[in-house]
Design a protein around this motif. Structure first.
Motif, PDB file in Angstrom:
ATOM      1  N   PHE A 127       0.831  -1.206   0.000  1.00 17.46           N
ATOM      2  CA  PHE A 127       0.000   0.000   0.000  1.00 17.46           C
ATOM      3  C   PHE A 127       0.863   1.252   0.000  1.00 17.46           C
ATOM      4  N   LEU A 128       1.887   1.280   0.857  1.00 17.32           N
ATOM      5  CA  LEU A 128       2.763   2.450   0.910  1.00 17.32           C
ATOM      6  C   LEU A 128       3.468   2.671  -0.429  1.00 17.32           C
ATOM      7  N   ALA A 129       3.894   1.569  -1.064  1.00 19.10           N
ATOM      8  CA  ALA A 129       4.586   1.692  -2.354  1.00 19.10           C
ATOM      9  C   ALA A 129       3.635   2.176  -3.443  1.00 19.10           C
ATOM     10  N   TYR A 130       2.470   1.540  -3.544  1.00 20.11           N
ATOM     11  CA  TYR A 130       1.536   1.901  -4.618  1.00 20.11           C
ATOM     12  C   TYR A 130       0.859   3.250  -4.363  1.00 20.11           C
ATOM     13  N   ARG A 131       0.762   3.670  -3.106  1.00 23.16           N
ATOM     14  CA  ARG A 131       0.235   5.009  -2.826  1.00 23.16           C
ATOM     15  C   ARG A 131       1.154   6.064  -3.443  1.00 23.16           C
ATOM     16  N   ASN A 132       2.476   5.862  -3.282  1.00 18.66           N
ATOM     17  CA  ASN A 132       3.432   6.800  -3.882  1.00 18.66           C
ATOM     18  C   ASN A 132       3.452   6.704  -5.398  1.00 18.66           C
ATOM     19  N   ILE A 133       3.273   5.488  -5.922  1.00 16.06           N
ATOM     20  CA  ILE A 133       3.224   5.319  -7.381  1.00 16.06           C
ATOM     21  C   ILE A 133       2.028   6.061  -7.956  1.00 16.06           C
ATOM     22  N   ILE A 134       0.873   5.958  -7.279  1.00 13.11           N
ATOM     23  CA  ILE A 134      -0.324   6.664  -7.742  1.00 13.11           C
ATOM     24  C   ILE A 134      -0.086   8.177  -7.743  1.00 13.11           C
ATOM     25  N   ARG A 135       0.585   8.671  -6.713  1.00 14.72           N
ATOM     26  CA  ARG A 135       0.839  10.116  -6.619  1.00 14.72           C
ATOM     27  C   ARG A 135       1.800  10.590  -7.702  1.00 14.72           C
ATOM     28  N   ARG A 136       2.826   9.781  -7.981  1.00 13.40           N
ATOM     29  CA  ARG A 136       3.839  10.212  -8.952  1.00 13.40           C
ATOM     30  C   ARG A 136       3.416   9.943 -10.392  1.00 13.40           C
ATOM     31  N   TYR A 137       2.518   8.977 -10.604  1.00  7.05           N
ATOM     32  CA  TYR A 137       2.109   8.636 -11.968  1.00  7.05           C
ATOM     33  C   TYR A 137       0.582   8.654 -12.058  1.00  7.05           C
ATOM     34  N   PRO A 138       0.003   9.875 -12.074  1.00  9.82           N
ATOM     35  CA  PRO A 138      -1.463   9.997 -12.081  1.00  9.82           C
ATOM     36  C   PRO A 138      -2.129   9.524 -13.364  1.00  9.82           C
ATOM     37  N   LEU A 139      -1.346   9.285 -14.429  1.00  7.60           N
ATOM     38  CA  LEU A 139      -1.928   8.781 -15.668  1.00  7.60           C
ATOM     39  C   LEU A 139      -2.006   7.255 -15.682  1.00  7.60           C
ATOM     40  N   GLY A 140      -1.604   6.623 -14.590  1.00  7.52           N
ATOM     41  CA  GLY A 140      -1.672   5.168 -14.503  1.00  7.52           C
ATOM     42  C   GLY A 140      -0.388   4.515 -14.972  1.00  7.52           C
ATOM     43  N   GLY A 141      -0.386   3.194 -14.956  1.00  6.21           N
ATOM     44  CA  GLY A 141       0.790   2.451 -15.396  1.00  6.21           C
ATOM     45  C   GLY A 141       1.373   1.571 -14.315  1.00  6.21           C
ATOM     46  N   GLY A 142       1.236   1.971 -13.037  1.00  2.62           N
ATOM     47  CA  GLY A 142       1.660   1.147 -11.923  1.00  2.62           C
ATOM     48  C   GLY A 142       3.112   0.725 -11.976  1.00  2.62           C
ATOM     49  N   ALA A 143       3.348  -0.575 -11.800  1.00  2.28           N
ATOM     50  CA  ALA A 143       4.713  -1.113 -11.785  1.00  2.28           C
ATOM     51  C   ALA A 143       5.433  -0.835 -13.097  1.00  2.28           C
ATOM     52  N   TYR A 144       4.690  -0.830 -14.210  1.00  2.00           N
ATOM     53  CA  TYR A 144       5.301  -0.509 -15.507  1.00  2.00           C
ATOM     54  C   TYR A 144       5.859   0.908 -15.501  1.00  2.00           C
ATOM     55  N   ALA A 145       5.073   1.865 -15.001  1.00  2.85           N
ATOM     56  CA  ALA A 145       5.496   3.272 -15.000  1.00  2.85           C
ATOM     57  C   ALA A 145       6.736   3.469 -14.133  1.00  2.85           C
TER      58      ALA A 145
END
Length: 626
Positions: free
Chosen positions: A87-105
């Motif tokens: 959750f902590l990791a993906y919360r930051n991913i969502i904030r930094r990559y608002p266009l989506g992409g997740g682990a790929y981004a």
């Protein structure tokens, strides 16, 4: 006709400005993006107990069974902790990559191209398997109750997959509305089991058995590798957590905040349900049974198999079947969004980038359906044959996301960076270990396919990007060179005879081009017939009085298309390719089967020109009335 059917199936087209109206909030997001993760509660504890089953014998005491199952509770606790790290990791991913992409981004931007592409490849494998596995598991759950379905499992797998596809083609909002009841009923059923178990435990404390440290230490045969294998199997409860980070743009504004709230809600709900299933199984000493899932055992134990209790048990079983089936919906939301992100970077075809008439990635949804059905058919809708491919791909993407966060935190070194780095590094070790254990223990069962598919997909994605980069370079125009009209040019109109279709094309050519010539090829069985046809067309041409020169060619080998090609190649000796235009007359038949009655000379000539030459080609259609 086609448009009417499409509108009936998927609904009216939506305007671009209606995009904000069809976005979703946290409530509907739980139905769209969490069924995959929540459905894993239905089998994650079973997966752990399946590994521990070898430590138990028929004569094992209730206390000994509880102590053995204490390890599954320990594994559950570690997995829940890992869920919060994710959750902590993906919360930051969502904030930094608002266009989506997740682990790929995060892989592309923080680790490098091939890390990102490998994460995307495993995500795609996971998503396609989610559809195939979820639908197959749902059909398997209901098949024993309905014999007709049991005899036609593959057919019902295909039908259910197509139905879920159609619901998703109608839009994210509508699919959420359809699946909301099933999701929340399942959550309510598991919480009901937990509440009823607590009440029963308070009323009958003697039936409750808790593990002790000494008892767990005394369990024979429990080693570190077996525990890690059990932990890896239990980590299947985490599948689907990454879906939220892939689909941030589908949320209403502020989309980032809503996506983060949904992710937190998902992790808390998932942890609660997972604890309930594992703890109830442990305190009551419920053993793994491949024929009866633990949730069914728990509901039968707590509510009974008679009267109102039986009704509750049936409702819980049906809700479990439904959540297993609609878990496929998570993939239909996440995978097309991932493909769109990849297409934006040039790694996927452009046709998956844009949204369709209902403001969803309809091309991606249809493509995902095709791949999933292919998997379902190839593996005959057998869940046990599909699962080995599933685990490795899911945990590899988790590992990439955690590793990316470690790299980013070490680069930025902002507030409390050391704590964040330690947390993400712990996540790398846990998810990477689970991935490794899955890969080793299930390698011969099919996990080896992932080792082949992922490098192959990375190669394909790289070639796609190379093509787009080369295309961009080839089409780039030097703006320092002014555009100049081409002077010497020729326009060729191939005709079979003087008819309405050929004259229609000729009139278009004369009105829009200079230096127009008409060309006809005479091919027949004898010289006499060729001479008669030549006289006929030349006489008709003279009466037409078009002012355009007609060139009559003869083909000794009766190959009209080849003769026209040779003529065009001859003209290429005089004019550069960019100064030659071929205008092809083409009549369009009213009925589809009429096309089968005519030769394809015009189509073959056009294909040859488009594929082999730089000549400009256009067709002038003439529609037949009957």
């Amino acid at each position: 006709m086609v448009g009417t059917i499409k509108r009936w199936i998927v609904g009216r087209p939506l305007k671009t400005k209606e995009d904000l109206q069809v976005r979703i909030g946290v409530l509907k997001g739980m139905a769209v993006m969490t069924p995959d993760a929540l459905s894993s509660v239905a089998y994650a504890t079973d997966q752990m107990e399946g590994i521990l089953a070898g430590l138990l014998v028929a004569t094992s005491t209730h206390a000994y069974v509880t102590n053995v199952l204490g390890f599954s509770m320990l594994g559950t606790s570690i997995i829940v902790g890992l869920a919060f790290l994710l959750f902590l990791a993906y919360r930051n991913i969502i904030r930094r990559y608002p266009l989506g992409g997740g682990a790929y981004a995060i892989g592309i931007n923080d680790l490098g191209k091939y890390w990102g592409l490998s994460a995307a490849s495993t995500l795609i494998v996971g998503y396609t398997l989610t559809v195939a596995v979820s639908v197959a598991a749902g059909v398997d759950a209901i098949a024993p109750v309905i014999p007709f379905i049991a005899h036609h499992k593959l057919l019902f797998n295909i039908i259910l997959t197509l139905l879920i596809m159609i619901v998703n083609l109608r839009g994210t909002g509508e699919s959420a509305s359809v699946f909301v009841p099933f999701t929340y009923v399942f959550i309510g059923c598991i919480i009901l089991i937990g509440v009823a178990a607590v009440i029963k435990g308070l009323l009958h404390p003697s039936a409750i058995e808790l593990p002790t440290y000494a008892g767990m230490h005394a369990v024979q045969g429990m080693g570190m590798f077996l525990f890690l294998k059990m932990f890896a199997n239990g980590c299947s409860a985490l599948t689907g957590i990454e879906a939220v980070s892939n689909s941030v743009p589908v949320f209403r504004e502020p989309s980032v905040k809503r996506a983060q709230r949904l992710l937190l809600t998902l992790v808390i709900t998932l942890s609660l349900l997972f604890f309930i299933v594992s703890s109830v199984a442990m305190v009551h000493g419920l053993r793994y049974n491949p024929e009866v899932p633990l949730i069914n055992q728990e509901s039968m134990l707590i509510f009974g198999t008679h009267g109102i209790g039986y009704v509750v048990t049936v409702i819980i079983s049906i809700s479990t079947m439904c959540i297993l089936t609609i878990a496929a919906n998570t993939a239909f939301t996440g995978c097309p969004a991932l493909w769109s992100s990849m297409a934006r970077d040039g790694f996927m075809p452009r046709w998956v980038l844009h949204k369709g008439t209902r403001l969803v990635y309809s091309n991606g949804i249809v493509f995902l359906t095709f791949i999933s059905l292919l998997l379902t058919i190839c593996f005959d809708a057998k869940v046990d044959r599909l699962m080995p491919l599933y685990g490795v791909s899911v945990f590899y993407t988790f590992t990439i996301s955690q590793l990316g966060m470690v790299v980013r935190v070490l680069k930025e070194r902002k507030n409390k960076w050391l704590l964040s780095a330690i947390g993400s590094a712990t996540g790398v070790v846990l998810t990477g270990g689970a991935c490794l254990i899955f890969g080793i223990t299930r390698f011969q069962d099919g996990a080896w396919l992932v080792c082949i598919c992922v490098p192959a997909m990375i190669l394909v994605f790289s070639r796609i990007q190379k093509h787009y980069m080369q295309l961009r370079q080839d089409l780039k125009y030097d703006l320092t060179r002014p555009m100049q009209p081409r002077k010497e040019s020729i326009t060729i109109v191939p005709i079979a005879s003087v008819n309405k279709s050929s004259v229609n094309a000729l009139e278009y050519a004369v009105a829009n081009f200079r230096n127009v010539i008409a060309v006809t090829v005479i091919a027949d069985d004898s010289e006499e017939k060729c001479r008669q046809r030549t006289d006929k067309i030349e006489g008709d041409w003279e009466k037409l009085n078009s002012g355009v020169r007609l060139i009559v060619l003869h083909s000794q080998y009766r190959a009209v298309g080849k003769r026209l090609q040779r003529f065009i190649e001859f003209e290429l000796q005089t004019y550069p390719p960019e100064n030659i235009t071929v205008v092809i007359p083409q009549f369009i038949t009213k009925r589809w089967w009429h096309k089968l009655l005519h030769n394809k000379t015009a189509s073959i000539l056009m294909a040859w020109l488009v594929i082999n030459k730089h000549i400009k080609v256009m067709t002038v259609p003439y529609h037949l009335e009957r």
